[in-house]
Design an enzyme around this catalytic site. Sequence first.
Site, short mmCIF file in Angstrom:
data_model
loop_
_atom_site.label_atom_id
_atom_site.label_comp_id
_atom_site.label_asym_id
_atom_site.label_seq_id
_atom_site.Cartn_x
_atom_site.Cartn_y
_atom_site.Cartn_z
N GLU A 194 0.71 -1.14 -0.16
CA GLU A 194 0.02 0.24 -0.11
C GLU A 194 0.81 1.37 0.07
OE1 GLU A 194 -2.58 -0.99 3.46
OE2 GLU A 194 -1.42 0.70 4.78
N HIS B 280 -4.06 3.27 7.95
CA HIS B 280 -2.65 3.00 8.56
C HIS B 280 -1.73 3.54 8.90
CE1 HIS B 280 -3.38 -0.99 7.30
NE2 HIS B 280 -4.06 -0.82 7.53
#
Lengths: 385, 289
Positions: B210, B248
Amino acid sequence: MKVHEYQAKEIFRKYGVPVPEGKVAFSRDEAQGIADGLGGYPVVVKAQIHAGGRGKGGGVKLAASNDEVGTLTDEILGMNLVTHQTGPEGKEVKKILVEAGQKIASELYLSLLVDRESACIVIMASREGGMDIEAVASKTPEKIIKVYVDPLCGIQGYQLRDVAFGLDIPSKAMKQFSAMLKQLYTLFVENDCSLVEINPLIITEDDQVLALDAKVDIDSNAMFRHKDLLSLRDLDEEDPQEVEASKFNLNYINLDGNVGNIVNGAGLAMATMDIIKNAGAEPANFMDVGGGATAEMVENALRIILMDQKVKAVLINIFGGILRCDVFAEGVVQAAKKTGINIPVVVRMEGTNVEEGKRILAESGLNLTSAVDLKDAAAKVAAAV
Amino acid sequence: MSIFVNKETKLLVQGITGREGQFHTRQCVEYGTNVVAGVTPGKGGQDMDGIPVFNTVRNAVEATGANASLIFVPPPFGADAIMEAADAGVDMIVAITEGIPVMDMLKVKHFLATKKCRLIGPNCPGIITPGECKIGIMPGKIHMAGGPVGVVSRSGTLTYEVVDQLTKQGLGQTTCIGIGGDPVNGTNFIDVLEAFEKDPDTRGIVMVGEIGGNAEEKAAEYIKAHVTKPVVGFIAGLTAPPGRRMGHAGAIISGSSGTGQAKVEAMKANGIHVCENLGEIGEISKKVF
């Protein structure tokens, strides 16, 4: 968590890191009062918003007199400041910092941040201060000094010297610079910072070291041990929908598109935004309800998304692991009953208790479109807007 | 075969008596994991579903021979729990806890450098060798035992999505590992890639990354130099705006680094089969492997 420059400088003062004399003001009278107390002109008037590039955007001005402080305050307070970090919509200035002007001999760059790869705190410094440091770093990387500090040992004397000699600090300012850098490191660690940046750090004509600017970001995950810093959060600087979402522990970011989406898990939420775009539509938000979401959280997530006028359709994508599909479905039904849904909603569910979840939604009488897989879901929601 | 965990793994759970700890311990037991002990300070001598609870990890290891630990303690105590497990000689530590301060993880990382253990996470779904051992919070049912695919990912639910598609295509998994979404973590992509390369039963690898940091770029270079098995790659967050943290702590594009596009290009340049649409990762894997 971001804090304002004036707040960062308060933290600096607490640690004995030298900063110019000055104070925050919310009105013309206040600004003029502060300016007169600074012992002479010129003074600097600086817009306080959570974004860099304020100088280029017209938010930092020099005033030669008390009258000019008044004029500039009127100009800057309430202005919509647009910088490369605010986006084209800009940010309204609600407070200014009034500071004593300085006689600058040289402008340096200094920052501390966490380096993921080495798991160290890295000190970055350059003689090319006051400029766009990313441009310096990419075009002339040799002009950036990097010193990696082992977090278990803390900063050592030779590391202070590496930075000081690298920056060519004048011998008269050497002692003061080293003490300041040591204090900055302590400040960084004690306050769980993720970034401390001074651009520019100046050497004055009389060889004093001074942080002309100050940027401090604090690790949000560490706030449990910094109750004192909680008061530095400025809700005015945040999106009201994002503030509302944070009350329910929802990870939400408002974006420009028109397809709202609710997903469990940050990675899957990002991938869902991407797949919406792939299908030819634009995501209106990032919304991660998290692994352990309750029905109440899901209800609030949907309510917050529906508050957004630009949302024309919603895609719900849940991969039930810890969050069970039946719990999720209950939340959707509750939200729909309370707020009413009058735009198309596409639901794609998979994983733990998926059959039960589908049954709850089917029996709710709500007008929902179900999708068999991700591609199907994205196509259906893109067709709906 | 598999990597890191298998039928022989003897698991202890730190924070076994908490709500999450209890729930997921039961799920692991149900899956067939050999859970031999739990640790909750102050509750030594009790048991959870017949699993003995100890006050310290050292006591638990001495009494049961546990060689792996699964951590569910709250974030303020996360670093302490990891270091306790490492100091007690546990080989494999899986930290599920989300929200451990970065400053704590910096210290943990340097502390672990002097120990022989492996840390997975924190802020991760854990590790599973389908049909043998599940140490984590992933739904066991979606997995298919026997390989040939190894899965490594920075995400949780996104990994489940990928595994689910693999299983539906009839592609089983040797081992699936979520390395976690924090900026400073234990095991990284390269550690896992190296192990998959050595595992004879793993014949293909799916790598899910990611935005944020440069771990994917480093991994892509490693793959070109050291991995002979085919790799399918996916990056989440191609449409994410810079400067915003996407859930995150590690998922943030800062300046020009960490963008999804740069990662996709690094993957392509190093011979990885990049999947640009998550809905197709199962089909693409089927073609490649």
